[in-house]
Structures are given as structure tokens and as C-alpha cells.
Scaffold this active site. Structure first.
Site, PDB file in Angstrom:
ATOM      1  N   THR A   1       0.842  -1.195   0.000  1.00 39.85           N
ATOM      2  CA  THR A   1       0.000   0.000   0.000  1.00 39.85           C
ATOM      3  C   THR A   1       0.877   1.244   0.000  1.00 39.85           C
ATOM      4  OG1 THR A   1      -1.805  -1.106   1.153  1.00 39.85           O
ATOM      5  CG2 THR A   1      -1.749   1.286   1.280  1.00 39.85           C
ATOM      6  N   THR A   2       0.615   2.141  -0.920  1.00 41.62           N
ATOM      7  CA  THR A   2       1.440   3.338  -1.060  1.00 41.62           C
ATOM      8  C   THR A   2       0.822   4.519  -0.314  1.00 41.62           C
ATOM      9  OG1 THR A   2       0.340   3.957  -3.129  1.00 41.62           O
ATOM     10  CG2 THR A   2       2.332   2.609  -3.295  1.00 41.62           C
TER      11      THR A   2
ATOM     12  N   ASN B   1       7.628  -1.350  -4.338  1.00 37.61           N
ATOM     13  CA  ASN B   1       7.626  -1.943  -5.671  1.00 37.61           C
ATOM     14  C   ASN B   1       8.139  -3.380  -5.577  1.00 37.61           C
ATOM     15  OD1 ASN B   1       8.531  -2.626  -8.459  1.00 37.61           O
ATOM     16  ND2 ASN B   1       7.915  -0.517  -8.865  1.00 37.61           N
TER      17      ASN B   1
ATOM     18  N   HIS C   1       3.705   7.922 -14.745  1.00 40.53           N
ATOM     19  CA  HIS C   1       2.641   6.951 -14.484  1.00 40.53           C
ATOM     20  C   HIS C   1       1.361   7.359 -15.204  1.00 40.53           C
ATOM     21  CE1 HIS C   1       5.286   5.636 -11.182  1.00 40.53           C
ATOM     22  NE2 HIS C   1       4.623   4.504 -11.255  1.00 40.53           N
ATOM     23  N   HIS C   2       0.419   6.453 -15.212  1.00 40.11           N
ATOM     24  CA  HIS C   2      -0.884   6.648 -15.850  1.00 40.11           C
ATOM     25  C   HIS C   2      -1.650   7.812 -15.225  1.00 40.11           C
ATOM     26  CE1 HIS C   2      -2.654   4.707 -12.276  1.00 40.11           C
ATOM     27  NE2 HIS C   2      -1.596   3.906 -12.349  1.00 40.11           N
TER      28      HIS C   2
ATOM     29  N   LYS D   1      -3.249   7.728 -11.446  1.00 38.14           N
ATOM     30  CA  LYS D   1      -2.458   7.657 -10.214  1.00 38.14           C
ATOM     31  C   LYS D   1      -2.677   8.913  -9.384  1.00 38.14           C
ATOM     32  CE  LYS D   1       2.151   6.510  -8.459  1.00 38.14           C
ATOM     33  NZ  LYS D   1       1.601   5.439  -7.599  1.00 38.14           N
TER      34      LYS D   1
ATOM     35  N   GLY E   1       5.722   5.913  -4.841  1.00 36.23           N
ATOM     36  CA  GLY E   1       6.448   5.230  -3.769  1.00 36.23           C
ATOM     37  C   GLY E   1       7.762   4.663  -4.248  1.00 36.23           C
ATOM     38  N   THR E   2       7.785   4.181  -5.498  1.00 34.57           N
ATOM     39  CA  THR E   2       9.023   3.655  -6.067  1.00 34.57           C
ATOM     40  C   THR E   2      10.065   4.748  -6.207  1.00 34.57           C
ATOM     41  OG1 THR E   2       7.824   1.935  -7.268  1.00 34.57           O
ATOM     42  CG2 THR E   2      10.025   2.501  -8.068  1.00 34.57           C
TER      43      THR E   2
END
Length: 237
Positions: free
Chosen positions: A75-76, A100, A130-131, A134, A140-141
Site C-alpha cells: 500500500t502506497t 515496488n 505513471h498513468h 495515479k 512510492g518507487t
């Protein structure tokens, strides 16, 4: 394994499908609309795979502690207190949190400290894409990649630049978030030296790479002794 999945969005649904395809049992899927399952229910699974909303994390951790169920969480955007509560489970169950779960990204984080050491003094920038669905930025990565570069917090994180912000200092890392389309995830760390640039990039083509990593990690974690584990422990120890 008998698995409880918390968070039943796109990631949770893909995890459920992959867990079943790999011959494991999904006991139940918990989301915001049926979170009461975690209150009072006794141990029903070997491990919880948590890709939920931060608002569910406290209940997930309480359930894992009360029932002695192993926990792997991705969970981010969770708080520092919530991460600490996951780490505190280590005395009771094997548990871990990671931003990740792809092999490539974790190899990325594994080698970044060495690259940074060799390219000492070079300017460092990070870009992540990202898409358009998001909701959090930076990812988070991206935060984990920066922590791999700068584990002691010696650099200032600069989140984009605007206006007359002055010349770049040697002790800052620029972090830039792009959002659009259906991009599953792309991260690039750039090192700028005199007359040369070194870049390292990881591109995800689909969420399946993360899901496959989650399933492999869960299968390894469930048989470990109580403790807090990292992807470094799971993949490279």
C-alpha cells in the site's frame, strides 16, 4: 497458501487471479465496503497481501497482530507511523512493506548506491511517469530509489522547479512526476557530469510484473521466522 487480499482494486483483482492461477487459495478479499471482516474474525489464512487504501492499514496491522498472520504490504502513501506499525509486527509475524515488487526495480535499487559512489559529485535527477489515474506523487518507487541513492538524507529533495529558483546546488536531487495515458510505470535516474550523462531506466509494461513479484515474495515470506523483511532480504540475502 491460504491468502487474504486487502484492497480489491485493479491490483487486488489481478493478485487474486494470479494467486488462484498459481494453485493457492484466496480466503476472502477485503475492501472499504467490507472492512468489518478484520474486526473480530479469527485466523483464517497463512498470509495477508495488502494493496489497500492507507485508511485500512491500521485495521490490517491489528488483524495480523491479533491472529498471528504474516503480512506483505504494498500500500502506497502510508504515513511514517503506519510503516512503523508494520515494522512493529516483526516480534509476532514475518512481515514486510515494499513500494515496488518487480525484480527489475529492486535490482535498480540494489545497484544505485554503487553507481552513486562511483559517480560522486555528479548532479542527480529523477523522473517518474505513471498513468493518469495515479493519485499520489512522487510515486512510492521514486521515493525508494531516492532513499537508495541518499540513505542518510544528505541531499535536499527538490520537487520540480519554477520561476527564478537559482542555480542548482550540489546537494539537491530533483524529482519530477509525469502523469498521462496508461503508463504502468517508468523511472529514470540521471547522473550529469562534465560533458557526459549517465542514465538508468526501468520501464514496466503492465501491472503483472508487480503482481508476479508479490506472489513470489509472499510464498517465500510465509515460511520465514517472525521479523521485518525487505525485498533486499528476499531477493539478495
Amino acid at each position: 497458501m491460504k491468502v487474504i487480499i486487502t484492497g480489491h482494486g485493479r491490483m487486488g483483482q489481478l493478485i487474486e487471479k494470479t494467486i488462484i492461477a498459481n494453485g493457492h487459495e484466496v480466503v476472502t478479499c477485503v475492501d472499504l465496503d467490507n472492512a468489518d471482516y478484520l474486526n473480530g474474525t479469527e485466523k483464517t489464512a497463512d498470509i495477508i497481501i495488502d494493496f489497500s487504501n492507507p485508511s485500512l492499514v491500521d485495521a490490517v496491522v491489528a488483524y495480523a497482530k491479533r491472529t498471528g498472520t504474516a503480512l506483505v504490504s504494498g500500500t502506497t502513501n502510508i504515513s511514517e507511523d503506519q510503516l512503523n506499525s508494520i515494522k512493529a509486527l516483526a516480534s509476532d509475524v514475518p512481515c514486510m512493506w515494499a513500494s515496488n515488487f518487480s525484480l527489475g526495480v529492486n535490482l535498480f535499487m540494489h545497484i544505485l548506491p554503487e553507481i552513486t559512489r562511483i559517480l560522486e559529485g555528479w548532479d542527480i535527477e529523477l523522473t517518474e511517469t505513471h498513468h493518469n489515474k495515479k493519485v499520489d506523487a512522487p510515486s512510492g518507487t521514486a521515493k525508494s530509489l531516492i532513499d537508495a541513492i541518499d540513505p542518510n538524507g544528505e541531499y535536499e529533495r527538490v520537487y520540480g522547479r519554477e520561476g527564478n529558483c537559482g542555480a542548482r546546488t550540489k546537494k539537491e536531487i530533483g524529482m519530477h512526476a509525469l502523469r498521462g495515458g496508461t503508463v504502468a510505470g517508468e523511472h529514470t535516474v540521471s547522473y550529469f557530469g562534465n560533458d557526459e550523462i549517465f542514465e538508468i531506466t526501468h520501464k514496466a509494461s503492465s501491472r503483472q510484473i508487480f503482481v508476479d513479484g508479490v506472489c513470489v515474495t509472499a510464498a517465500k515470506l510465509v515460511d520465514k521466522a517472525p521479523g521485518y523483511y525487505t525485498m533486499e532480504d528476499i531477493l539478495f540475502a
